[in-house]
Design a protein around this motif. Structure first.
Motif, PDB file in Angstrom:
ATOM      1  N   ALA A   1       0.842  -1.193   0.000  1.00  0.00           N
ATOM      2  CA  ALA A   1       0.000   0.000   0.000  1.00  0.00           C
ATOM      3  C   ALA A   1       0.878   1.244   0.000  1.00  0.00           C
ATOM      4  O   ALA A   1       1.866   1.319   0.724  1.00  0.00           O
ATOM      5  CB  ALA A   1      -0.930  -0.003   1.206  1.00  0.00           C
ATOM      6  N   LEU A   2       0.503   2.222  -0.804  1.00  0.00           N
ATOM      7  CA  LEU A   2       1.222   3.486  -0.867  1.00  0.00           C
ATOM      8  C   LEU A   2       0.488   4.524  -0.032  1.00  0.00           C
ATOM      9  O   LEU A   2      -0.722   4.450   0.156  1.00  0.00           O
ATOM     10  CB  LEU A   2       1.344   3.960  -2.317  1.00  0.00           C
ATOM     11  N   ALA A   3       1.220   5.505   0.466  1.00  0.00           N
ATOM     12  CA  ALA A   3       0.626   6.556   1.289  1.00  0.00           C
ATOM     13  C   ALA A   3       1.354   7.857   1.042  1.00  0.00           C
ATOM     14  O   ALA A   3       2.545   7.873   0.701  1.00  0.00           O
ATOM     15  CB  ALA A   3       0.692   6.176   2.772  1.00  0.00           C
ATOM     16  N   SER A   4       0.638   8.962   1.234  1.00  0.00           N
ATOM     17  CA  SER A   4       1.250  10.273   1.096  1.00  0.00           C
ATOM     18  C   SER A   4       2.245  10.496   2.224  1.00  0.00           C
ATOM     19  O   SER A   4       2.175   9.846   3.275  1.00  0.00           O
ATOM     20  CB  SER A   4       0.186  11.374   1.109  1.00  0.00           C
ATOM     21  N   LEU A   5       3.172  11.429   2.000  1.00  0.00           N
ATOM     22  CA  LEU A   5       4.236  11.677   2.966  1.00  0.00           C
ATOM     23  C   LEU A   5       4.559  13.160   2.970  1.00  0.00           C
ATOM     24  O   LEU A   5       4.476  13.834   1.944  1.00  0.00           O
ATOM     25  CB  LEU A   5       5.482  10.868   2.597  1.00  0.00           C
ATOM     26  N   GLU A   6       4.917  13.680   4.144  1.00  0.00           N
ATOM     27  CA  GLU A   6       5.304  15.085   4.248  1.00  0.00           C
ATOM     28  C   GLU A   6       6.541  15.358   3.377  1.00  0.00           C
ATOM     29  O   GLU A   6       7.406  14.505   3.209  1.00  0.00           O
ATOM     30  CB  GLU A   6       5.599  15.443   5.697  1.00  0.00           C
ATOM     31  N   GLU A   7       6.611  16.573   2.868  1.00  0.00           N
ATOM     32  CA  GLU A   7       7.675  16.912   1.929  1.00  0.00           C
ATOM     33  C   GLU A   7       9.057  16.737   2.530  1.00  0.00           C
ATOM     34  O   GLU A   7       9.984  16.257   1.858  1.00  0.00           O
ATOM     35  CB  GLU A   7       7.506  18.353   1.433  1.00  0.00           C
ATOM     36  N   ASP A   8       9.256  17.121   3.819  1.00  0.00           N
ATOM     37  CA  ASP A   8      10.586  17.010   4.395  1.00  0.00           C
ATOM     38  C   ASP A   8      11.028  15.563   4.510  1.00  0.00           C
ATOM     39  O   ASP A   8      12.216  15.247   4.392  1.00  0.00           O
ATOM     40  CB  ASP A   8      10.645  17.698   5.758  1.00  0.00           C
ATOM     41  N   LEU A   9      10.070  14.634   4.695  1.00  0.00           N
ATOM     42  CA  LEU A   9      10.409  13.217   4.745  1.00  0.00           C
ATOM     43  C   LEU A   9      10.727  12.673   3.357  1.00  0.00           C
ATOM     44  O   LEU A   9      11.566  11.785   3.198  1.00  0.00           O
ATOM     45  CB  LEU A   9       9.267  12.427   5.378  1.00  0.00           C
ATOM     46  N   VAL A  10      10.061  13.223   2.337  1.00  0.00           N
ATOM     47  CA  VAL A  10      10.393  12.844   0.960  1.00  0.00           C
ATOM     48  C   VAL A  10      11.797  13.323   0.616  1.00  0.00           C
ATOM     49  O   VAL A  10      12.606  12.588   0.038  1.00  0.00           O
ATOM     50  CB  VAL A  10       9.364  13.424  -0.036  1.00  0.00           C
ATOM     51  N   PHE A  11      12.133  14.563   1.001  1.00  0.00           N
ATOM     52  CA  PHE A  11      13.478  15.084   0.756  1.00  0.00           C
ATOM     53  C   PHE A  11      14.538  14.273   1.491  1.00  0.00           C
ATOM     54  O   PHE A  11      15.705  14.264   1.092  1.00  0.00           O
ATOM     55  CB  PHE A  11      13.567  16.550   1.180  1.00  0.00           C
ATOM     56  N   SER A  12      14.125  13.584   2.558  1.00  0.00           N
ATOM     57  CA  SER A  12      15.059  12.745   3.314  1.00  0.00           C
ATOM     58  C   SER A  12      15.166  11.338   2.745  1.00  0.00           C
ATOM     59  O   SER A  12      15.836  10.487   3.332  1.00  0.00           O
ATOM     60  CB  SER A  12      14.631  12.685   4.783  1.00  0.00           C
ATOM     61  N   GLY A  13      14.472  11.082   1.622  1.00  0.00           N
ATOM     62  CA  GLY A  13      14.595   9.794   0.945  1.00  0.00           C
ATOM     63  C   GLY A  13      13.358   8.931   0.970  1.00  0.00           C
ATOM     64  O   GLY A  13      13.374   7.823   0.443  1.00  0.00           O
ATOM     65  N   GLY A  14      12.262   9.413   1.554  1.00  0.00           N
ATOM     66  CA  GLY A  14      11.054   8.601   1.659  1.00  0.00           C
ATOM     67  C   GLY A  14      10.282   8.493   0.360  1.00  0.00           C
ATOM     68  O   GLY A  14      10.488   9.257  -0.586  1.00  0.00           O
ATOM     69  N   ASN A  15       9.359   7.515   0.321  1.00  0.00           N
ATOM     70  CA  ASN A  15       8.470   7.272  -0.824  1.00  0.00           C
ATOM     71  C   ASN A  15       9.253   7.176  -2.135  1.00  0.00           C
ATOM     72  O   ASN A  15       9.027   7.914  -3.088  1.00  0.00           O
ATOM     73  CB  ASN A  15       7.398   8.349  -0.923  1.00  0.00           C
ATOM     74  N   ALA A  16      10.189   6.251  -2.175  1.00  0.00           N
ATOM     75  CA  ALA A  16      11.018   6.060  -3.365  1.00  0.00           C
ATOM     76  C   ALA A  16      10.603   4.795  -4.103  1.00  0.00           C
ATOM     77  O   ALA A  16      10.188   3.806  -3.488  1.00  0.00           O
ATOM     78  CB  ALA A  16      12.498   5.971  -2.972  1.00  0.00           C
ATOM     79  N   MET A  17      10.695   4.839  -5.410  1.00  0.00           N
ATOM     80  CA  MET A  17      10.416   3.658  -6.230  1.00  0.00           C
ATOM     81  C   MET A  17      11.287   3.680  -7.471  1.00  0.00           C
ATOM     82  O   MET A  17      11.756   4.732  -7.912  1.00  0.00           O
ATOM     83  CB  MET A  17       8.934   3.593  -6.633  1.00  0.00           C
ATOM     84  N   LEU A  18      11.518   2.509  -8.021  1.00  0.00           N
ATOM     85  CA  LEU A  18      12.258   2.354  -9.260  1.00  0.00           C
ATOM     86  C   LEU A  18      11.294   1.986 -10.378  1.00  0.00           C
ATOM     87  O   LEU A  18      10.413   1.141 -10.188  1.00  0.00           O
ATOM     88  CB  LEU A  18      13.323   1.267  -9.119  1.00  0.00           C
ATOM     89  N   ILE A  19      11.462   2.610 -11.532  1.00  0.00           N
ATOM     90  CA  ILE A  19      10.629   2.323 -12.701  1.00  0.00           C
ATOM     91  C   ILE A  19      11.553   1.926 -13.850  1.00  0.00           C
ATOM     92  O   ILE A  19      12.498   2.655 -14.170  1.00  0.00           O
ATOM     93  CB  ILE A  19       9.776   3.537 -13.099  1.00  0.00           C
TER      94      ILE A  19
END
Length: 224
Positions: A1-19
């Protein structure tokens, strides 16, 4: 399951995927917003594209494979002597015994792409009063480039070296060498290549590596 994440956590490497893109390239992508629109189907938005120099993998076709990452990415630890050799690998569920039915065996040949120089940034070409065209760019680096405290990122190669190509309609007109982030396309060169001042061309810039060769090119179009 995917979920939204705060921007600062994304900048820290969160919610990453390879395509998986074309030609065996993979794009590392991050997202801040995930909206469930159907069973196992999401719309992702507020994206960070081409992370860690993976922009050559951008533009994947519909139906491409996606790997959702739940931890850090590390290189495989191969030595340079093992590059280019077909190696046998096994992958399986954490905690399962190697060789069990939970493991899959496959053969893979690695090319050392982790040592490929990244494409330069901010590639520009501008005409000068003397008729020459100044081509400039800013280098990128694979290591030590996260600091905002320095004016220039460290050089990730033994020496700084570039190949600059002048192309017209995909045809190579001239190749130049540079040891810094700029080169001059003189009026004499333009006359040899275009029978006069160049009015339109594409410029490709590759950073060179002594262990890998040409890196990913930066491409820009010049119009007089």
């Amino acid at each position: 399951a995917l979920a939204s994440l705060e921007e600062d956590l994304v900048f820290s490497g969160g919610n990453a995927m390879l395509i998986e893109g074309a030609g065996g390239e993979w794009e590392l992508l991050q997202f801040a917003n995930a909206e469930l629109i159907a069973e196992r189907t999401y719309t992702l938005s507020k994206l960070l594209r081409g992370q860690r120099g993976s922009e050559p993998g951008m533009g994947a076709p519909a139906g491409a494979r996606v790997v959702v990452l739940d931890g850090g990415i590390t290189q495989n630890g191969l030595s340079r002597s093992e590059l280019g050799l077909p190696l046998n690998w096994q992958a399986g569920r954490a905690g399962a015994g190697v060789g069990s039915e939970d493991y899959t065996s496959y053969q893979k040949t690695f090319t050392g792409r982790g040592e490929r120089p990244l494409s330069p940034a901010h590639l520009r070409a501008r005409a000068r009063a003397d008729g020459s065209i100044a081509i400039s760019w800013i280098r990128r680096t694979r290591t030590g480039g996260d600091s905002w405290e320095v004016a220039e990122v460290p050089l990730g190669e033994t020496v700084e070296s570039y190949t600059v190509e002048i192309r017209e309609g995909g045809v190579l007109k001239r190749s130049l060498s540079a040891s810094k982030g700029s080169v001059s396309y003189t009026s004499a060169m333009q006359t040899e290549d275009f029978s006069g001042p160049a009015s339109s061309f594409d410029v490709w810039v590759y950073q060179l590596s002594e262990v890998y060769g040409r890196g990913v090119p930066a491409v820009a179009h010049y119009e007089a």
